[in-house]
Design an enzyme around this catalytic site. Structure first.
Site, mmCIF file in Angstrom:
data_model
loop_
_atom_site.group_PDB
_atom_site.id
_atom_site.type_symbol
_atom_site.label_atom_id
_atom_site.label_comp_id
_atom_site.label_asym_id
_atom_site.label_seq_id
_atom_site.Cartn_x
_atom_site.Cartn_y
_atom_site.Cartn_z
ATOM 1 N N ASP A 19 1.001 -1.273 -0.006
ATOM 2 C CA ASP A 19 -0.125 -0.149 -0.137
ATOM 3 C C ASP A 19 0.748 1.191 0.059
ATOM 4 O OD1 ASP A 19 -2.150 -1.827 0.644
ATOM 5 O OD2 ASP A 19 -1.636 -1.941 2.574
ATOM 6 N N GLU A 57 -11.605 0.107 -2.796
ATOM 7 C CA GLU A 57 -10.842 0.648 -1.615
ATOM 8 C C GLU A 57 -9.621 1.384 -2.335
ATOM 9 O OE1 GLU A 57 -9.243 -2.931 0.052
ATOM 10 O OE2 GLU A 57 -8.239 -3.501 -1.517
#
Length: 371
Positions: free
Chosen positions: A61, A271
């Site tokens: 991420d 997301e």
């Protein structure tokens, strides 16, 4: 997209190091790593587009920023807790953050000491998932999601005078925040905006009515013919620690100007929101989750609405896809992750590759493999 592979002895050794942290900055030579591993192959025999920035720890991420001419990456720190995969992300048991830095893409990568541990966050209980960072008036801000003592995801903020920390967390989460994957975009006028949200394990579906409903399900609204759940956005207050307004929908429209539907899994928001600006346009990148694309939409305002424009990245090796876009010395780059080193969904590696914009502002879709 769930893949399985027996780890090699070397990869297994790397996995054992996943929970380690360094006592001081440690350099990984990204340039030599890319050369030495240029012919590394996927389980299907494909060559990877880019190589991991770090070889002995696992970071996912990646939120990349350029502060004072240097690249700083704020990732989540993957660790192996022996938890089986499930659709709520129980296997992602991250508990702290470390910052990566580099002078240029392809250069040596410095892994800095732990910047923040959830043990230092009074309100948090678990799940130090994907973070982001911002800078204003001499202070660096680290935004992070975590579950509170009741198991509800909130967004916290911590501050430091250094881009690599250590960061000191505020005693309470940002009031009015929920779900996960915070990302901060600062516009040309200096105003910053917080984006957040994620369905399934990110609990966004439990906030569909504006209040938390623990019985609202574990995936989405299950209304495929209705507008999909959207990520959220709100303007940050001048203190960068609170919202100046309630969260609102970051709506994604189709080519006819209609909101994307819940059943449109190839395009709808799941997301990993990330917003950047180029040529006067606001680009809203996000993951489609269970279809594994990094997609993007374009709008005229940081609030949107954003019109779907295509894919930035095809599915990587591993279940999740999450990235950020940044400009450095006139070139644009995508930071992303995959599971090259382990082929385990919860032990991922951050990477960087260059982006190409067409004359009309659209982005050429990247494939994560050269073959």
């Amino acid at each position: 997209m769930r893949l399985s592979l027996k780890l090699s002895t070397a990869a297994a050794a790397l996995a054992l190091l996943a929970g380690c942290s360094t006592g001081g900055p440690v350099q990984n030579d990204a340039a030599s790593n890319g050369t030495a591993s240029a012919e590394a192959r996927s389980p299907e025999g494909k060559r990877y587009l880019a190589q991991p920035l770090v070889k002995d720890l696992f970071f996912a991420d990646p939120s990349a920023h350029v502060f004072d001419g240097k690249i700083y990456i704020y990732p989540s720190h993957d660790v192996d807790m022996g938890i089986p995969d499930d659709d709520l992300g129980s296997q992602y048991a991250m508990h702290d953050y470390q910052v990566l830095s580099m002078d240029r893409p392809g250069g040596p990568v410095t892994v800095h000491p732990v910047a923040l541990d959830l043990k230092q966050v009074p309100w948090a209980s678990e799940k130090a998932w994907a973070p982001d960072a911002a800078f204003k008036s001499g202070t660096y801000y680290l935004y992070f999601p975590a579950k509170d003592k009741q198991g509800v995801f909130r967004i916290g903020v911590a501050t430091s005078t250094s881009p690599v920390g250590p960061f000191k967390a505020e005693p309470q989460p940002i009031q009015g925040s929920y779900s996960m994957d915070p990302a901060v975009f600062t516009d040309d006028d200096g105003q910053s905006y917080l984006y957040l949200g994620g369905i399934w394990g990110g609990q966004l579906q439990r906030w569909a009515t504006g209040k938390y409903d623990p019985n609202a399900g574990d995936t989405d609204l299950k209304k495929d013919d209705q507008p999909a759940l959207t990520g959220k956005v709100a303007r940050l207050a001048p203190d960068m620690k609170s919202l100046a307004e309630p969260l609102r929908d970051a709506v994604i429209l189709d080519e006819k100007g209609k909101p994307l539907l819940g059943g449109d899994h190839d395009r709808r928001f799941f997301e990993a929101a990330w917003t950047f600006k180029r040529g006067g346009k606001y680009y809203y990148m996000y993951s489609t989750g269970d279809t594994h694309f990094l997609a993007y939409a374009v709008g005229k305002s940081p609030y949107g609405p954003f019109t779907y424009a295509g894919r930035i990245l095809e599915p990587v090796q591993g279940w999740t896809s999450h990235g950020s876009v940044f400009e450095f010395q006139g070139k644009w780059y995508l930071a992303y992750h995959d599971t090259q080193l382990t082929n385990k969904n919860h032990l991922r590696s951050a990477k960087i590759t260059e982006l190409t914009f067409r004359p009309d502002g659209t982005i050429e879709t990247l494939k994560p493999f050269k073959d």
